[in-house]
Design an enzyme around this catalytic site. Structure first.
Site, PDB file in Angstrom:
ATOM      1  N   CYS A  72      46.628 -13.257  36.564  1.00 24.49           N
ATOM      2  CA  CYS A  72      45.901 -12.736  37.726  1.00 24.49           C
ATOM      3  C   CYS A  72      46.875 -12.541  38.893  1.00 24.49           C
ATOM      4  O   CYS A  72      48.002 -13.020  38.885  1.00 24.49           O
ATOM      5  CB  CYS A  72      44.751 -13.664  38.111  1.00 24.49           C
ATOM      6  SG  CYS A  72      45.257 -15.189  38.923  1.00 24.49           S
ATOM      7  N   HIS A  73      46.429 -11.831  39.910  1.00 28.58           N
ATOM      8  CA  HIS A  73      47.256 -11.530  41.078  1.00 28.58           C
ATOM      9  C   HIS A  73      47.811 -12.801  41.707  1.00 28.58           C
ATOM     10  O   HIS A  73      49.009 -12.905  41.988  1.00 28.58           O
ATOM     11  CB  HIS A  73      46.445 -10.743  42.108  1.00 28.58           C
ATOM     12  CG  HIS A  73      47.210 -10.436  43.341  1.00 28.58           C
ATOM     13  ND1 HIS A  73      47.177 -11.253  44.451  1.00 28.58           N
ATOM     14  CD2 HIS A  73      48.051  -9.421  43.631  1.00 28.58           C
ATOM     15  CE1 HIS A  73      47.971 -10.742  45.379  1.00 28.58           C
ATOM     16  NE2 HIS A  73      48.510  -9.627  44.910  1.00 28.58           N
TER      17      HIS A  73
END
Length: 181
Positions: free
Chosen positions: A112-113
């Site tokens: 994920c970011h």
């Protein structure tokens, strides 16, 4: 290297030699694997109360005060070094993540970011930690262990000392330009 001096953390650089004595910088990326086992890894404090658990997304152990933010527009409330607690992140969160001591999100996985950016910046990170924006409170003193995916109450008695030493690299290329003269 010059990139390390500019960005204040280690970079890997790829040069391409076209002619003898001349080199061109082709690519530069932050080194995200220096913070492995032995450098901040291990439990934060075995006797401490575990407040949240999630996935260990970026290694390191940091203690600090919690700052719960629900959107990137609240980023101005974050004081440098505080523990950023958020539902999730996206590129709009980058200024706040850079100032945080550690990052904890409710959702996300290893790709994920929040996880990727935290590894790039060397910020300890725990993702997928459930409802942390509801259970953790602003100003609460916690220890984030990004190596084990835990958030514990308080600060460990003896904070681990972390040292990263980069080997010096010397490159002699003469005059460096981006254009062939």
């Amino acid at each position: 290297t010059a990139t390390t001096e500019i960005y204040t953390f280690p970079y890997t650089t790829l040069f391409r030699s076209i002619e003898a004595g001349k080199a061109w910088l082709v690519q530069a990326r932050p080194i995200t694997t220096l913070y492995g086992a032995g450098a901040g890894a291990g439990p934060a404090a075995p006797e401490a109360e575990v407040l949240a658990t999630g996935l260990p997304a970026a290694p390191g152990v940091v203690s600090g005060r919690v700052r719960v933010l629900h959107n990137p527009q609240e980023g101005g409330r974050l004081v440098n070094g505080e523990i950023l607690v958020a539902p999730m992140t996206n590129p709009d969160w980058l200024p706040a993540i850079r100032r945080s001591g550690a990052l904890v999100t409710e959702t996300g996985g290893m790709t994920c970011h929040a996880a990727i950016v935290a590894r790039e910046l060397g910020v300890p990170c725990v993702v997928g930690a459930g409802n942390v924006t509801e259970t953790l409170r602003d100003g609460q003193l916690v220890t984030v262990d990004g190596s084990n995916g835990t958030v514990t109450a308080g600060q460990p008695a003896a904070a681990p000392q972390v040292s990263v030493v980069a080997a010096p690299v010397t490159v002699s290329v003469g005059e460096v330009t981006g254009t062939k003269i």
